[in-house]
Design an enzyme around this catalytic site. Structure first.
Site, PDB file in Angstrom:
ATOM      1  N   HIS A  49      48.961  41.286  36.558  1.00 36.01           N
ATOM      2  CA  HIS A  49      50.088  40.964  37.430  1.00 36.01           C
ATOM      3  C   HIS A  49      50.779  39.709  36.891  1.00 36.01           C
ATOM      4  O   HIS A  49      50.277  39.068  35.965  1.00 36.01           O
ATOM      5  CB  HIS A  49      49.614  40.743  38.881  1.00 36.01           C
ATOM      6  CG  HIS A  49      48.605  39.661  39.025  1.00 36.01           C
ATOM      7  ND1 HIS A  49      47.282  39.883  39.283  1.00 36.01           N
ATOM      8  CD2 HIS A  49      48.739  38.326  38.929  1.00 36.01           C
ATOM      9  CE1 HIS A  49      46.636  38.744  39.342  1.00 36.01           C
ATOM     10  NE2 HIS A  49      47.494  37.771  39.128  1.00 36.01           N
TER      11      HIS A  49
HETATM   12  C1  T46 Z   1      45.696  35.116  38.862  1.00 35.91           C
HETATM   13  C2  T46 Z   1      44.463  35.428  38.104  1.00 35.91           C
HETATM   14  C3  T46 Z   1      44.239  34.491  36.971  1.00 35.91           C
HETATM   15  C4  T46 Z   1      42.088  35.287  48.012  1.00 35.91           C
HETATM   16  O1  T46 Z   1      41.834  35.606  49.181  1.00 35.91           O
HETATM   17  N1  T46 Z   1      42.487  34.013  47.727  1.00 35.91           N
HETATM   18  C5  T46 Z   1      42.762  33.613  46.458  1.00 35.91           C
HETATM   19  O2  T46 Z   1      43.125  32.434  46.273  1.00 35.91           O
HETATM   20  C6  T46 Z   1      42.638  34.561  45.403  1.00 35.91           C
HETATM   21  C7  T46 Z   1      42.947  34.151  43.978  1.00 35.91           C
HETATM   22  C8  T46 Z   1      42.238  35.830  45.685  1.00 35.91           C
HETATM   23  N2  T46 Z   1      41.968  36.180  46.961  1.00 35.91           N
HETATM   24  C9  T46 Z   1      41.510  37.531  47.249  1.00 35.91           C
HETATM   25  C10 T46 Z   1      42.554  38.624  47.054  1.00 35.91           C
HETATM   26  C11 T46 Z   1      41.719  39.800  46.608  1.00 35.91           C
HETATM   27  O3  T46 Z   1      41.253  40.487  47.730  1.00 35.91           O
HETATM   28  O4  T46 Z   1      40.452  37.828  46.325  1.00 35.91           O
HETATM   29  C12 T46 Z   1      40.518  39.177  45.892  1.00 35.91           C
HETATM   30  C13 T46 Z   1      40.598  39.266  44.382  1.00 35.91           C
HETATM   31  O5  T46 Z   1      41.864  38.740  43.942  1.00 35.91           O
HETATM   32  P1  T46 Z   1      42.692  39.390  42.739  1.00 35.91           P
HETATM   33  O6  T46 Z   1      42.435  40.833  42.660  1.00 35.91           O
HETATM   34  O7  T46 Z   1      44.105  38.943  42.860  1.00 35.91           O
HETATM   35  O8  T46 Z   1      41.997  38.660  41.474  1.00 35.91           O
HETATM   36  P2  T46 Z   1      42.443  38.697  39.941  1.00 35.91           P
HETATM   37  O9  T46 Z   1      41.283  38.201  39.168  1.00 35.91           O
HETATM   38  O10 T46 Z   1      43.022  39.988  39.558  1.00 35.91           O
HETATM   39  O11 T46 Z   1      43.636  37.599  39.837  1.00 35.91           O
HETATM   40  C14 T46 Z   1      43.365  36.233  40.119  1.00 35.91           C
HETATM   41  C15 T46 Z   1      44.479  35.632  40.981  1.00 35.91           C
HETATM   42  O12 T46 Z   1      44.633  36.430  42.160  1.00 35.91           O
HETATM   43  C16 T46 Z   1      45.784  35.554  40.269  1.00 35.91           C
HETATM   44  O13 T46 Z   1      46.668  34.729  40.987  1.00 35.91           O
HETATM   45  O14 T46 Z   1      46.677  34.665  38.281  1.00 35.91           O
HETATM   46  O15 T46 Z   1      43.276  35.490  38.906  1.00 35.91           O
END
Ligand code: T46
Length: 135
Positions: A49
């Site tokens: 993303h």
């Molecule tokens: C990014 C890359 C480097 C939260 O509730 N709070 C938070 O601050 C974050 C980061 C995530 N979440 C929840 C949302 C999802 O249910 O944790 C779960 C996993 O998040 P996500 O699928 O977005 O994780 P990544 O590893 O794909 O991405 C993350 C960050 O979301 C993003 O901003 O730049 O790491």
């Protein structure tokens, strides 16, 4: 595309190493949020993303992983494998994190609080978004 890598200065002595990161000193923005990922399953690709506003610095404080950065024109891969190295991920930048070692702990310093509305999760939408900005 310029990849901005940070090499943080450890405060080492005979006891070991310590790294301190301060906002506007070591991290080029106000740190509103810190999160980290660990126990990442083999073969997983995270991220996929971009963010409209969020700026971040990624540090793999244990183990290693790769970060793909894509500004819509160029792609670069950064290997994070040292606890004193970080990579800056600007807004409007597609990112993917992959090749996590089983012991990898990836810490992220973020300029904003969590906001789902800031995410662009569709690659074509990302390309359209940055095209509009460039004009
Ligand atoms: C990014 C890359 C480097 C939260 O509730 N709070 C938070 O601050 C974050 C980061 C995530 N979440 C929840 C949302 C999802 O249910 O944790 C779960 C996993 O998040 P996500 O699928 O977005 O994780 P990544 O590893 O794909 O991405 C993350 C960050 O979301 C993003 O901003 O730049 O790491």
């Amino acid at each position: 595309m310029q990849v901005v890598k940070y090499v943080f200065q450890p405060h080492g002595d005979e006891r070991g190493q310590l790294i301190a990161l301060e906002e506007f000193v070591d991290i080029p923005f106000k740190i509103k949020r810190v999160y980290y990922m660990y126990d990442t399953a083999q073969g997983v690709v995270r991220g996929k993303h971009a963010h409209k506003c969020l700026k971040q610095i990624l540090v793999c404080i244990h183990g290693s992983c790769k970060v793909l950065l894509d500004d819509g024109k160029e792609k670069k891969v950064v290997l994070l494998e040292r606890p004193y190295e970080g990579v800056y991920v600007a807004n409007n930048m597609w990112r993917e994190m992959y090749d996590f070692s089983s012991d990898a702990v990836l810490v992220v310093f973020a300029s904003e609080l969590y906001d789902e509305a800031d995410y662009i999760r569709d690659y074509d939408e990302f390309l359209n978004f940055i095209k509009d900005i460039d004009q």
